[in-house]
Motif scaffolding. Structure first.
Motif, short mmCIF file in Angstrom:
data_model
loop_
_atom_site.label_atom_id
_atom_site.label_comp_id
_atom_site.label_asym_id
_atom_site.label_seq_id
_atom_site.Cartn_x
_atom_site.Cartn_y
_atom_site.Cartn_z
N UNK A 355 -0.81 132.11 22.29
CA UNK A 355 -0.86 133.53 21.88
C UNK A 355 0.48 133.99 21.29
N UNK A 356 0.39 134.81 20.26
CA UNK A 356 1.58 135.36 19.63
C UNK A 356 2.12 134.54 18.48
N UNK A 357 1.50 133.40 18.18
CA UNK A 357 2.00 132.58 17.07
C UNK A 357 1.69 133.17 15.72
N UNK A 358 0.69 134.07 15.66
CA UNK A 358 0.28 134.65 14.39
C UNK A 358 0.54 136.16 14.39
N UNK A 359 1.71 136.57 14.84
CA UNK A 359 2.03 137.98 14.83
C UNK A 359 2.19 138.51 13.41
N UNK A 360 2.78 137.71 12.55
CA UNK A 360 2.95 138.10 11.15
C UNK A 360 1.76 137.57 10.36
N UNK A 361 1.26 138.38 9.42
CA UNK A 361 0.08 137.99 8.63
C UNK A 361 0.39 136.83 7.70
N UNK A 362 1.61 136.72 7.20
CA UNK A 362 1.93 135.72 6.19
C UNK A 362 2.63 134.49 6.76
N UNK A 377 1.28 130.83 6.87
CA UNK A 377 0.09 130.90 7.73
C UNK A 377 -1.12 130.27 7.05
N UNK A 378 -1.29 130.50 5.76
CA UNK A 378 -2.45 129.93 5.06
C UNK A 378 -2.34 128.41 4.95
N UNK A 379 -1.14 127.90 4.72
CA UNK A 379 -0.96 126.45 4.65
C UNK A 379 -1.23 125.81 6.01
N UNK A 380 -0.81 126.47 7.07
CA UNK A 380 -1.10 125.95 8.42
C UNK A 380 -2.60 125.88 8.66
#
Length: 418
Positions: A355-362, A377-380
């Motif tokens: 939890x919290x790994x995707x706090x930022x949208x980008x 984030x999209x590449x991940x």
């Protein structure tokens, strides 16, 4: 083009008459022969329906029965009435010999439209006409479609194509997003150069228009709003206001064409380059559902969610997947779908979902103390999508029994990791 407009309205009316006849008749009398008899009689009794050529009327009948077959086989919903302003104006020409296509210039050709005459059209592809036409390579018909920019013709061609050899290209995972339209697992991201949001953070619904076209659209919308404010309830729309609406529709149609052109070019490039393309199975209708809520339980951040929904709808992810499906098959490749849950929240380096790994949208920042991986984030997500395919979590779509217009997805789990 008034004659073509009359034919399109007659075709829509013919469809509605068939639908009403279908609902009134008992099941044992809903036959193709009985419907054909009713169509012939209606064309004799109503002069308006007589404006539609006989072959085009038969095409409406066949299309209507095909719509019911698609519904019974679980590929579509039930046919419904076609509204005057909600349906697309179109006329079908089922006989290829009636077209009499001739090329008169490098860019232009001439086609014969029944009850209209010779019409010029833009020659964009090599067509099997003249000596090039034979039993295996010929034009079998056409369809006339009207949008805000005018009438267009789509020719149906029957041709024989050899089975493509298996594509030897690499595997790639694709994550569809808003900031990056198509993020690839090998960082070969496909971007159309259109910012999804304005400087103030709101969604840009006119991103496919140039600055001059955006200014013109804003001026037209303000002009239409001002003229509408002077209209009385139930008053007929003036000619000037109708002309303003037409100009707005033309700009919208131009933006739609540019988006569709980018999708075709991008999906063709991907199908030619990669042998296996992996995407995630998305339920887009649920993703773009309104957050307004109810009176008892109103939603939160409704305006922000509406902007996100608008951005998702503009990217047309479903249409991109449809294009990739038939284009990969054309070039010998394959498209696979994997489950979507947690592809954007799971770390592609360590494999944990913290939890919290995707706090930022980008940006994705893994909160695992032993990892700390940071990337786009999209590449991940694209890397996770490809990994799911490689370990065998592939969705096999089969028709769902008893559910109209839906397809059931079955996840095939691996016996052993590949």
């Amino acid at each position: 083009m008034r004659v073509m407009d009359d034919q399109a309205h007659a075709a829509r009316t013919m469809w509605n008459c068939l639908h009403a006849w279908w609902q009134m008749m008992p099941k044992d009398k809903r036959t193709l022969a009985a419907a054909d008899t009713q169509i012939r009689q209606a064309r004799k009794d109503l002069d308006f329906l007589g404006k539609l050529p006989a072959q085009a009327a038969q095409a409406v009948l066949k299309t209507y029965f095909r719509a019911w077959l698609n519904c019974w086989e679980g590929r579509a919903d039930e046919p419904a009435f076609k509204g005057r302003f909600r349906s697309v104006m179109s006329v079908d020409i089922p006989q290829g010999r009636d077209l009499q296509i001739q090329r008169v210039h490098r860019r232009w050709g001439m086609v014969n439209i029944p009850k209209v005459g010779r019409v010029r059209f833009r020659w964009t592809k090599d067509l099997p006409v003249g000596r090039k036409a034979n039993a295996d390579n010929r034009i079998t018909g056409a369809r006339l479609v009207k949008d805000a920019l005018g009438w267009h013709i789509a020719l149906r061609i029957q041709t024989l194509q050899a089975t493509p050899a298996p594509h030897q290209g690499p595997e790639v995972g694709i994550d569809a997003g808003v900031n990056i339209p198509l993020a690839l697992s090998n960082k070969d991201h496909q971007d159309h150069g259109r910012a999804p949001r304005l400087p103030d953070g709101t969604a840009d619904r006119d991103k496919w228009l140039t600055p001059k076209e955006k200014a013109k659209l804003l001026r037209l919308e303000r002009e239409a709003a001002r003229r509408t404010s002077f209209r009385e309830k139930g008053e007929k729309v003036s000619r000037r206001l109708r002309h303003t609406y037409d100009q707005i529709k033309q700009l919208r149609a131009k933006a739609t064409r540019r988006a569709l052109d980018w999708q075709h070019q991008t999906t063709t490039h991907l199908a030619r380059r990669y042998g296996v393309i992996v995407v995630e199975q998305l339920t887009i209708t649920n993703m773009v559902r309104s957050a307004r809520g109810t009176i008892e339980e109103p939603g939160k951040n409704v305006k922000a969610k509406a902007g996100v929904n608008r951005s998702i709808a503009q990217e047309a992810w479903g249409r991109t997947v449809t294009m990739l499906t038939y284009k990969t098959a054309r070039y010998g490749g394959a498209l696979h779908k994997v489950p979507a849950p947690n592809t954007s929240r799971r770390c592609s380096a360590c494999g944990f979902t913290v939890p919290g790994s995707r706090e930022d949208q980008a940006t994705f920042v893994c909160k695992n103390p032993d990892c700390g991986f940071e990337c786009n984030a999209d590449w991940n997500a694209a890397r996770n999508i490809l990994h799911l395919y490689r370990i065998g979590h592939v969705i096999v779509e089969v028709p769902a029994a008893g559910r109209r217009g839906r397809r059931a997805g079955k996840t095939v789990k691996p016996v052993a990791a590949r």
